[in-house]
Design an enzyme around this catalytic site. Structure first.
Site, PDB file in Angstrom:
ATOM      1  N   ARG A 119      34.593  21.358  58.915  1.00 46.02           N
ATOM      2  CA  ARG A 119      35.321  22.592  59.249  1.00 46.02           C
ATOM      3  C   ARG A 119      36.552  22.820  58.373  1.00 46.02           C
ATOM      4  O   ARG A 119      37.464  23.541  58.739  1.00 46.02           O
ATOM      5  CB  ARG A 119      35.696  22.624  60.738  1.00 46.02           C
ATOM      6  N   LYS A 173      39.126  32.664  47.223  1.00 54.26           N
ATOM      7  CA  LYS A 173      37.787  33.206  47.444  1.00 54.26           C
ATOM      8  C   LYS A 173      36.764  32.158  47.026  1.00 54.26           C
ATOM      9  O   LYS A 173      36.759  31.698  45.888  1.00 54.26           O
ATOM     10  CB  LYS A 173      37.568  34.483  46.637  1.00 54.26           C
ATOM     11  N   GLU A 186      38.546  39.684  32.291  1.00 52.70           N
ATOM     12  CA  GLU A 186      39.461  39.610  33.427  1.00 52.70           C
ATOM     13  C   GLU A 186      40.913  39.811  32.980  1.00 52.70           C
ATOM     14  O   GLU A 186      41.720  40.376  33.712  1.00 52.70           O
ATOM     15  CB  GLU A 186      39.312  38.275  34.159  1.00 52.70           C
ATOM     16  N   LYS A 197      47.811  37.761  39.470  1.00 52.53           N
ATOM     17  CA  LYS A 197      46.911  37.394  40.565  1.00 52.53           C
ATOM     18  C   LYS A 197      47.703  36.810  41.734  1.00 52.53           C
ATOM     19  O   LYS A 197      47.454  37.137  42.895  1.00 52.53           O
ATOM     20  CB  LYS A 197      45.882  36.376  40.068  1.00 52.53           C
ATOM     21  N   GLU A 255      42.404  40.303  51.545  1.00 51.67           N
ATOM     22  CA  GLU A 255      41.852  41.533  50.991  1.00 51.67           C
ATOM     23  C   GLU A 255      41.730  42.634  52.043  1.00 51.67           C
ATOM     24  O   GLU A 255      40.697  43.284  52.188  1.00 51.67           O
ATOM     25  CB  GLU A 255      40.491  41.270  50.331  1.00 51.67           C
ATOM     26  N   ARG A 299      44.725  43.839  47.690  1.00 52.58           N
ATOM     27  CA  ARG A 299      43.993  42.856  46.900  1.00 52.58           C
ATOM     28  C   ARG A 299      42.704  43.418  46.314  1.00 52.58           C
ATOM     29  O   ARG A 299      42.199  42.918  45.307  1.00 52.58           O
ATOM     30  CB  ARG A 299      43.696  41.608  47.739  1.00 52.58           C
ATOM     31  N   ASN A 332      39.309  43.887  42.137  1.00 56.19           N
ATOM     32  CA  ASN A 332      37.883  44.104  41.947  1.00 56.19           C
ATOM     33  C   ASN A 332      37.589  45.215  40.949  1.00 56.19           C
ATOM     34  O   ASN A 332      36.455  45.708  40.874  1.00 56.19           O
ATOM     35  CB  ASN A 332      37.218  44.433  43.292  1.00 56.19           C
ATOM     36  N   HIS A 381      34.303  45.416  39.172  1.00 59.00           N
ATOM     37  CA  HIS A 381      33.435  44.404  39.766  1.00 59.00           C
ATOM     38  C   HIS A 381      32.280  44.968  40.583  1.00 59.00           C
ATOM     39  O   HIS A 381      31.213  44.353  40.637  1.00 59.00           O
ATOM     40  CB  HIS A 381      34.256  43.443  40.633  1.00 59.00           C
ATOM     41  N   HIS A 423      28.892  43.565  39.565  1.00 56.82           N
ATOM     42  CA  HIS A 423      28.078  42.736  40.453  1.00 56.82           C
ATOM     43  C   HIS A 423      26.667  43.290  40.592  1.00 56.82           C
ATOM     44  O   HIS A 423      25.694  42.534  40.638  1.00 56.82           O
ATOM     45  CB  HIS A 423      28.733  42.640  41.835  1.00 56.82           C
ATOM     46  N   HIS A 445      29.504  36.654  34.031  1.00 55.58           N
ATOM     47  CA  HIS A 445      30.270  37.495  34.956  1.00 55.58           C
ATOM     48  C   HIS A 445      31.236  38.412  34.215  1.00 55.58           C
ATOM     49  O   HIS A 445      31.321  39.605  34.504  1.00 55.58           O
ATOM     50  CB  HIS A 445      31.032  36.609  35.943  1.00 55.58           C
TER      51      HIS A 445
END
Length: 374
Positions: A132, A154, A196, A240, A250, A254, A258, A261, A265, A278
């Site tokens: 956990r 993330k 990026e 960042k 987010e 935030r 993206n 992205h 994606h 990526h």
């Protein structure tokens, strides 16, 4: 904590989260000081550590990292997993969980992610879910991971229906960036990371964007040079860190990270993971959303051309592969940023400023994507 390397003090950037603050350290040679860095941030000598890496990174850097940990008194073992975005699956995650079980990692144990974004995402998600949640430290070895993936917590794996649909927020205890590890990075991977960096310039940092414009070719470590490399690492990680500190989960701001992205994606998913890196997909996504913004009157043709020239200076693509446009639009509907059935895009308004909007017409997206295909 003050780390030094080759007589020079490491640049330290704080991620000022209220409950889980941590630091990013940047300096050449820091991979040799990982053990000392862990001790300095309160991780006890004798702690069990699982280092997760891939073959390309383990060869040049695994021994140095393991030696640093063992010299500092940590019980370190290494797991080498296959490289590539196509490995970022639940089956790949199970491989890391199995190693956690074999090494009898406890709640006070630690996972170190030594590698690029794939290793960081998977090792971070494994740490988030083992017992956990145990601690993770990010030691990124690609430009993309240094400026983006290693910071912000993330973590996750891909689903057949889309990228990073399975995951969790799990902040690292520490991020250690050693620019020397970029010396063995394939040139294509370095170029992908530059996408990026361009992103940070467009969303919030005019000075960074303009400095990149003035430099000339940006398609390799040698072309960028040590001085600019250090500057872009510091500027990108600081950008960042500011956004993550303001919006950890987010909920709003935030999402600007993206930029490019959503479409990127979709392209990654539909072309088959691994076909495009990526960063290459993000570059194509930025180019497309920039053209959409131009058509909407959100920013000018001159700004769109500046972005395109910078993407080209980094050796990144501007032409989309031939894909089913309807499939692209359908993939967008499964994006994590969809709210109430509407796709929320990060739309550029000027170099250094973007907005989050759901007011982009689907027909316009399809039209632009179709035009950009080879």
């Amino acid at each position: 904590m003050r780390l030094t390397s080759a007589g020079r003090q490491a640049r330290t950037i704080s991620v000022a989260l209220r409950d889980r603050p941590y630091e990013i350290h940047i300096a050449a040679g820091l991979r040799h000081q990982l053990g000392d860095a862990l001790a300095a941030c309160g991780i006890s000598s004798g702690t069990k550590v699982l280092v997760v890496t891939n073959p390309a990174v383990d060869g040049p850097y695994g021994a140095a990292v393991s030696a640093s940990l063992k010299t500092a008194g940590f019980h370190a073992e290494c797991l080498v997993i296959a490289a590539g975005e196509e490995q970022k699956t639940m089956a790949g995650l199970a491989t890391i969980h199995a190693a956690c079980f074999r090494q009898r990692l406890e709640r006070g144990s630690l996972i170190v992610a030594l590698g690029g974004g794939v290793v960081g995402d998977m090792a971070g998600f494994a740490a988030a879910t083992w017992l956990r949640g145990i601690a993770v430290v990010q030691v990124p070895t690609t430009l993309l991971a240094m400026v983006d993936a290693s910071i912000g917590g993330k973590t996750g794996v891909n689903h057949p229906g889309g990228k990073n649909l399975i995951g969790a927020f799990h902040q690292p205890r520490l991020v250690l960036i050693d620019p020397e590890t970029l010396e063995t990075l394939p040139q294509r991977e370095f170029r992908a990371g530059m996408a990026e960096v361009i992103k940070y310039g467009v969303i919030s940092d005019v000075a960074l964007f303009e400095r990149l414009e003035r430099h000339g070719p940006l398609n390799s470590v040698s072309a960028v040079g040590a001085e600019l490399l250090q500057a872009l690492l510091e500027a990108s990680t600081a950008a960042k860190a500011r956004v993550v500190a303001a919006d950890e989960l987010e909920g709003g701001l935030r999402a600007i990270l993206n930029y490019g992205h959503s479409l990127g994606h979709a392209l990654e998913s539909l072309s088959g993971y691994g076909t495009y890196l990526h960063g290459e997909a993000v570059a194509l996504g930025m180019h497309a959303i920039g053209l959409i913004a131009q058509r909407m009157g959100a920013w000018t043709a001159a700004e769109q051309q500046r972005q395109a020239r910078l993407i080209e200076a980094c050796g990144l693509p501007l032409v989309w592969p031939s894909l089913d446009v309807d499939a692209v639009l359908d993939c967008l509907q499964r994006d994590k940023k969809v709210r109430g059935g509407k796709v929320r895009f990060v739309l550029p308004r000027a170099i250094g400023r973007v907005e989050i909007t759901a007011a982009v017409e689907t027909a316009l997206v399809g039209e632009v994507v179709s035009e950009l295909m080879a």
